[in-house]
Design a protein around this motif. Structure first.
Motif, PDB file in Angstrom:
ATOM      1  N   LEU A  90       1.671   2.829 -17.810  1.00  0.00           N
ATOM      2  CA  LEU A  90       1.679   3.959 -16.876  1.00  0.00           C
ATOM      3  C   LEU A  90       0.697   3.743 -15.725  1.00  0.00           C
ATOM      4  O   LEU A  90       0.880   4.303 -14.646  1.00  0.00           O
ATOM      5  N   ALA A  91      -0.337   2.924 -15.934  1.00  0.00           N
ATOM      6  CA  ALA A  91      -1.323   2.657 -14.892  1.00  0.00           C
ATOM      7  C   ALA A  91      -0.857   1.585 -13.914  1.00  0.00           C
ATOM      8  O   ALA A  91      -1.512   1.354 -12.900  1.00  0.00           O
ATOM      9  N   TYR A  92       0.266   0.944 -14.180  1.00  0.00           N
ATOM     10  CA  TYR A  92       0.730  -0.163 -13.333  1.00  0.00           C
ATOM     11  C   TYR A  92       0.967   0.235 -11.875  1.00  0.00           C
ATOM     12  O   TYR A  92       0.576  -0.522 -10.981  1.00  0.00           O
ATOM     13  N   PRO A  93       1.581   1.385 -11.569  1.00  0.00           N
ATOM     14  CA  PRO A  93       1.754   1.729 -10.148  1.00  0.00           C
ATOM     15  C   PRO A  93       0.433   1.833  -9.380  1.00  0.00           C
ATOM     16  O   PRO A  93       0.337   1.380  -8.242  1.00  0.00           O
ATOM     17  N   GLY A  94      -0.583   2.386  -9.996  1.00  0.00           N
ATOM     18  CA  GLY A  94      -1.886   2.469  -9.338  1.00  0.00           C
ATOM     19  C   GLY A  94      -2.516   1.103  -9.135  1.00  0.00           C
ATOM     20  O   GLY A  94      -3.128   0.824  -8.109  1.00  0.00           O
ATOM     21  N   PHE A  95      -2.355   0.212 -10.124  1.00  0.00           N
ATOM     22  CA  PHE A  95      -2.868  -1.147 -10.008  1.00  0.00           C
ATOM     23  C   PHE A  95      -2.178  -1.887  -8.872  1.00  0.00           C
ATOM     24  O   PHE A  95      -2.825  -2.575  -8.073  1.00  0.00           O
ATOM     25  N   VAL A  96      -0.863  -1.741  -8.786  1.00  0.00           N
ATOM     26  CA  VAL A  96      -0.111  -2.393  -7.710  1.00  0.00           C
ATOM     27  C   VAL A  96      -0.544  -1.843  -6.356  1.00  0.00           C
ATOM     28  O   VAL A  96      -0.746  -2.595  -5.403  1.00  0.00           O
ATOM     29  N   TRP A  97      -0.711  -0.542  -6.265  1.00  0.00           N
ATOM     30  CA  TRP A  97      -1.116   0.069  -5.001  1.00  0.00           C
ATOM     31  C   TRP A  97      -2.504  -0.424  -4.579  1.00  0.00           C
ATOM     32  O   TRP A  97      -2.751  -0.663  -3.402  1.00  0.00           O
ATOM     33  N   ARG A  98      -3.406  -0.582  -5.530  1.00  0.00           N
ATOM     34  CA  ARG A  98      -4.780  -0.976  -5.203  1.00  0.00           C
ATOM     35  C   ARG A  98      -4.909  -2.472  -4.939  1.00  0.00           C
ATOM     36  O   ARG A  98      -5.598  -2.894  -4.005  1.00  0.00           O
ATOM     37  N   TYR A  99      -4.292  -3.321  -5.750  1.00  0.00           N
ATOM     38  CA  TYR A  99      -4.575  -4.751  -5.694  1.00  0.00           C
ATOM     39  C   TYR A  99      -3.443  -5.638  -5.182  1.00  0.00           C
ATOM     40  O   TYR A  99      -3.692  -6.724  -4.690  1.00  0.00           O
ATOM     41  N   LEU A 100      -2.198  -5.240  -5.317  1.00  0.00           N
ATOM     42  CA  LEU A 100      -1.089  -6.122  -4.965  1.00  0.00           C
ATOM     43  C   LEU A 100      -0.380  -5.736  -3.677  1.00  0.00           C
ATOM     44  O   LEU A 100       0.445  -6.497  -3.195  1.00  0.00           O
ATOM     45  N   ARG A 101      -0.675  -4.574  -3.140  1.00  0.00           N
ATOM     46  CA  ARG A 101      -0.032  -4.116  -1.915  1.00  0.00           C
ATOM     47  C   ARG A 101      -0.557  -4.902  -0.718  1.00  0.00           C
ATOM     48  O   ARG A 101      -1.754  -5.139  -0.593  1.00  0.00           O
ATOM     49  N   LYS A 102       0.358  -5.313   0.147  1.00  0.00           N
ATOM     50  CA  LYS A 102      -0.050  -6.045   1.348  1.00  0.00           C
ATOM     51  C   LYS A 102      -0.525  -5.047   2.388  1.00  0.00           C
ATOM     52  O   LYS A 102       0.196  -4.128   2.764  1.00  0.00           O
TER      53      LYS A 102
END
Length: 105
Positions: A90-102
C-alpha cells in the motif's frame, strides 16, 4: 459502526497511513525536522521507521474496532507477516511519487 464500514475504514486508514511518510518532510506529519529543507529531505531509513510505526498504529485501530464488534481472534506470526507486507504494498504509490518520479525543471 457496522463491520462492513469498519473494514473499509481500516483499509482507507491503512492506505493513507502507508503513504503519509512519503508525502511530507515532517516526522509523522507533525514534527518539523531540522535540516529537512536541504536537498534530499528526510532520509529513507526514517521514512521506513515511520511506515513501521504507522503499521502498528493501524493495527491497534483495527484491533480496537474488532473488539468493539465482538470477540477478537488470536493471530499467529503469519497474519502479522502478511499484513506487514500488504502495508508495504500500500505504501508503493508514495514511494514511487517520492523516489521514482521524474522531476522536470
Amino acid at each position: 459502526m457496522n463491520v462492513s464500514f469498519s473494514s473499509w475504514f481500516v483499509i482507507a486508514l491503512a492506505l493513507l497511513a502507508a503513504n503519509l511518510p512519503f508525502l511530507n518532510e515532517r516526522l509523522f506529519a507533525l514534527v518539523p525536522l531540522k535540516g529537512s529543507d536541504a536537498a534530499g529531505g528526510k532520509p529513507l531509513w526514517l521514512r521506513l521507521i515511520e511506515v513501521l510505526v504507522m503499521y502498528l498504529l493501524v493495527g491497534a485501530v483495527a484491533y480496537l474496532l474488532e473488539s468493539r464488534a465482538g470477540n477478537t481472534f488470536a493471530q499467529g506470526w503469519e497474519f502479522y507477516a502478511i499484513t506487514l507486507f500488504l502495508f508495504v504494498v500500500l505504501a508503493y504509490p508514495g514511494f514511487v511519487w517520492r523516489y521514482l518520479r521524474k522531476r522536470h525543471g
